[in-house]
Design a protein around this motif. Structure first.
Motif, PDB file in Angstrom:
ATOM      1  N   GLY A  58       0.803  -1.214   0.000  1.00  0.00           N
ATOM      2  CA  GLY A  58       0.000   0.000   0.000  1.00  0.00           C
ATOM      3  C   GLY A  58       0.835   1.263   0.000  1.00  0.00           C
ATOM      4  O   GLY A  58       0.310   2.363  -0.123  1.00  0.00           O
ATOM      5  N   GLU A  91      -8.587   1.923  -1.395  1.00  0.00           N
ATOM      6  CA  GLU A  91      -7.598   2.476  -2.320  1.00  0.00           C
ATOM      7  C   GLU A  91      -7.787   3.986  -2.471  1.00  0.00           C
ATOM      8  O   GLU A  91      -8.405   4.467  -3.413  1.00  0.00           O
ATOM      9  N   ASP A  99      -5.686  -2.632  -6.561  1.00  0.00           N
ATOM     10  CA  ASP A  99      -6.579  -3.362  -5.669  1.00  0.00           C
ATOM     11  C   ASP A  99      -7.942  -3.554  -6.319  1.00  0.00           C
ATOM     12  O   ASP A  99      -8.587  -4.596  -6.163  1.00  0.00           O
ATOM     13  N   ASN A 204      -2.282  -4.614   2.871  1.00  0.00           N
ATOM     14  CA  ASN A 204      -2.915  -4.276   1.602  1.00  0.00           C
ATOM     15  C   ASN A 204      -3.413  -5.527   0.875  1.00  0.00           C
ATOM     16  O   ASN A 204      -2.873  -6.615   1.043  1.00  0.00           O
TER      17      ASN A 204
END
Length: 420
Positions: A58, A91, A99, A204
């Motif tokens: 992430g 996101e 994602d 993530n």
């Protein structure tokens, strides 16, 4: 101002996570491709994360194995406080769609990774957080959870506000606690003191997919991709800047092996223009460095950049990096939680000085001063990331800034600094 996520997302088939693009997203199709999820103990799961060098995808890039060990150790100290597992797919980075692509095409790979870790840790509940400005992904997650009737864990979903900072770890935990999903100051990492005070393994969506892939195909096959130091693959979102309405028209999500060359996914126009790597908290790369660029953290670090959130924005549209950086700094200043001095005062001041630079005033000394003042002093890393973007403009693209101030960069006046 606002910048919206891509209106259209194209996904190219890839060697691992995106290998089933054409197979369908059902659990049956997923199991036909990868097989059943193995039952592994904690040491085996940690070993997979270590052998595959699985890190957060992430932006922070923290090793997942270290988080796993910390959560397990803290749970052992307080047996009555069961750990919690969180899939962070909020996101907030508008230039990223990885994602979105992953959960839209291979949701069970993400859920497998989270379930694998939950079983090993003895966690009974997995939380999945998606974003309100990507509603199709929320529905895809619900459909996928509905298929997993034999799951050993309970699934809970949450929808985050469509803001840049909504995906920050503490913002996600605030949302899960029923409060506004905005960052707050924390004195301990989530793995130590997370949701309701419990040790929380938060990562993530792409990180969970990599953990599952390593388990499903085996560490040896996983390591056949990438390099010896950086095994496996990474997802990249390739875009160009938003239009005058703040909408990114189209994004292309690709999966590349670590160590692959940039020219394998970037076209000739992108290789000849400034490139932002890591999204709006990332760093600029100079066109002279792109022919030899590889998608490797080690190589990117040598250039002052990192993969970050995997968002790659090319100025192949011919726009000016000074004007674009000013526009994005203004956007980031508007996206703060407003809970600390650097966000309330520092970033708006930085955005104003960047606006002056875009309009032809040499504000570089004041810009450098402000980036130093806000770095390392925020409740979260938002000021640091914004400063990283601005500093990379002044260093990596110093020649372009000089050209801009001399009126020789050829940029047009129609790139807005502020977007309604």
């Amino acid at each position: 101002m606002t910048i919206r996520p891509p209106a259209r997302v194209h996904v190219r088939p890839g060697p691992l996570l995106l290998s089933g693009v054409d197979d369908g997203l059902s659990l049956r199709a997923h199991r036909a491709r990868f097989g059943d999820l193995p039952r592994l103990d904690l040491d085996a799961v940690v070993g997979l994360a270590e052998s595959g060098s699985v890190r957060g995808r992430g932006g922070a890039g923290f090793p997942l194995a270290r988080k796993l060990r910390t959560v397990a150790d803290r749970s052992g100290l307080r047996p009555s406080r069961r750990p919690v597992v969180v899939v962070n797919a909020a996101e907030g980075e508008p230039a990223s769609a990885k994602d979105e692509a992953l959960l839209g095409i291979a949701p069970h790979l993400v859920l497998d990774g989270a379930e694998l870790a939950a079983r090993a840790l003895g966690a009974r509940r997995v939380h999945v957080v998606t974003s309100e400005d990507r509603p199709l992904i929320g529905r895809s997650v619900l459909d996928a959870i509905g298929e997993r009737g034999d799951s050993r864990v309970t699934w809970t979903t949450h929808i985050a506000e469509g803001r840049f900072v909504a995906g920050q770890a503490r913002a996600v935990l605030e949302l899960m606690a029923g409060r506004p999903g905005l960052p707050v100051t924390a004195w301990a990492p989530e793995a130590v003191d997370g949701h309701k005070g419990r040790p929380t393994l938060l990562s993530n969506a792409e990180s969970w997919a990599h953990l599952a892939a390593a388990a499903l195909v085996g560490p040896r096959r996983y390591a056949e991709l990438g390099t010896a130091d950086e095994p496996g693959t990474t997802l990249l979102t390739l875009t160009r800047p938003a239009d005058h309405r703040g909408r990114i028209d189209v994004a292309t999500v690709v999966e590349v092996e670590h160590g692959a060359r940039a020219w394998q996914v970037l076209d000739a126009a992108a290789l000849a223009a400034p490139l932002l790597v890591g999204g709006f908290h990332g760093a600029w790369l100079h066109p002279r460095d792109l022919p030899s660029l590889t998608w490797s953290q080690a190589h990117l670090r040598s250039l002052g950049a990192s993969l970050g959130a995997g968002a790659v924005v090319s100025l192949a549209d011919g726009s000016c990096p000074v004007a674009r950086t000013a526009q994005w700094t203004s956007y980031l200043a508007d996206e703060t939680a407003g809970r600390c001095g650097p966000c309330r005062n520092g970033l708006p001041a930085l955005a104003e000085e960047m606006r002056g630079l875009a309009e032809g005033a040499d504000t570089r000394r004041r810009v450098q001063e402000l980036t130093g003042l806000v770095t390392g002093r925020g409740a979260c890393a938002h000021p640091d990331g914004t400063s990283r973007l601005v500093r990379s403009l002044l260093t990596t693209l110093a020649d372009r800034v000089d050209e801009h101030l001399l009126g020789a960069c050829g940029c047009t006046a129609d790139v807005p600094v502020r977007v309604a």
